[in-house]
Design an enzyme around this catalytic site. Structure first.
Site, PDB file in Angstrom:
ATOM      1  N   HIS A 144       1.186   5.730  -0.960  1.00 25.27           N
ATOM      2  CA  HIS A 144       0.536   7.018  -1.241  1.00 25.27           C
ATOM      3  C   HIS A 144       1.262   7.638  -2.435  1.00 25.27           C
ATOM      4  CE1 HIS A 144      -0.643   7.275   3.336  1.00 25.27           C
ATOM      5  NE2 HIS A 144      -1.227   6.268   2.701  1.00 25.27           N
ATOM      6  N   TYR A 162       0.969  -4.507 -20.567  1.00 22.43           N
ATOM      7  CA  TYR A 162       1.490  -4.886 -19.244  1.00 22.43           C
ATOM      8  C   TYR A 162       0.615  -4.370 -18.111  1.00 22.43           C
ATOM      9  CZ  TYR A 162       5.398  -7.469 -20.931  1.00 22.43           C
ATOM     10  OH  TYR A 162       6.135  -8.452 -21.514  1.00 22.43           O
ATOM     11  N   HIS A 172       0.867  -1.188   0.000  1.00 28.04           N
ATOM     12  CA  HIS A 172       0.000   0.000   0.000  1.00 28.04           C
ATOM     13  C   HIS A 172       0.899   1.233   0.000  1.00 28.04           C
ATOM     14  CE1 HIS A 172      -2.799   3.092   0.940  1.00 28.04           C
ATOM     15  NE2 HIS A 172      -2.384   3.250   2.177  1.00 28.04           N
TER      16      HIS A 172
HETATM   17 ZN   LIG Z   1      -2.559   4.893   3.416  1.00 26.89          ZN
END
Ligand SMILES: [Zn+2]
Length: 210
Positions: A94, A119, A92
């Site tokens: 940002h 891709y 994860h």
């Molecule tokens: Zn986050």
């Protein structure tokens, strides 16, 4: 892969993502499945300065087994794992370009990024956009759980991508593919483009199921 090697790999990829600006400050987190639970990056940790011996280890119920407290966003990871039994790792971030797409007012929730390259289709397939929920709000976990069974990559509106893979390398590479395709998409805004045709996308999805 044994746990010692996996711990080293989490730190290696964390630094790699940080050094190239895909992670910054204490933003971003990584998790990987082990026999008795998950390894996770600790809360408030910088992905560029992780220590293999100081990662968080939690059991299958999310209880801390060893190391510091896990990332406050551990619930995002657990929502994905709960729906995806073959997922071995989750990243994860940002990361800037993916977040940029996630805040565009006219983004198509059914297809936040169109099929620009083969891709992208092979590594991400169909990206799900999850509407904005405040970080840490239980409603965000519910929203991710709702789509995670059908999508291994989700984009949290006004927040960032969460990408699952069969192993850590796959999850990292798919996250990078998403970030670079988001950049490409933004570069091409206003240009006339030729997207992959639906039959071309279907042929790729059939040959490379994600
Ligand atoms: Zn986050």
């Amino acid at each position: 892969m044994n746990e010692t090697r996996l711990r080293e790999e989490i730190c290696y990829f964390g630094k790699s993502l940080f050094d190239r600006g895909l992670a910054f400050g204490s933003a971003g987190n990584i998790s990987a499945r082990v026999d008795d639970g998950w390894l996770m990056t600790p809360t408030n940790s910088c992905l560029g300065r992780l220590d293999p011996s100081a990662l968080s280890k939690v059991d299958l119920q999310g209880n801390l087994l060893s190391g510091p407290q896990p990332t406050k966003e551990a619930f995002l990871h657990r929502s994905m794992y709960a729906q995806r039994s073959h997922t071995g790792a989750i990243v994860h971030l940002h990361s800037t370009y993916s977040v940029a797409v996630s805040v565009m007012a006219d983004v198509d929730p059914q297809q936040p990024i169109p099929p620009l390259t083969a891709y992208y289709v092979m590594k991400i397939g169909k990206l799900a956009l999850v509407p904005y929920h405040a970080p840490g709000d239980p409603s965000l976990a519910d929203a991710v759980r709702e789509v995670a069974g059908r999508h291994h990559a989700v984009l949290l509106a006004n927040h960032g991508p969460v990408v699952a893979g069969k192993d850590l390398e796959s999850a990292v590479y798919a996250t990078e593919e998403l970030e670079q395709t988001a950049k490409l998409y933004l570069l091409l805004r206003g240009e006339k483009v030729k997207l992959l045709a639906p039959d071309e996308v279907a042929a790729l999805v059939q040959k490379y199921p994600s």
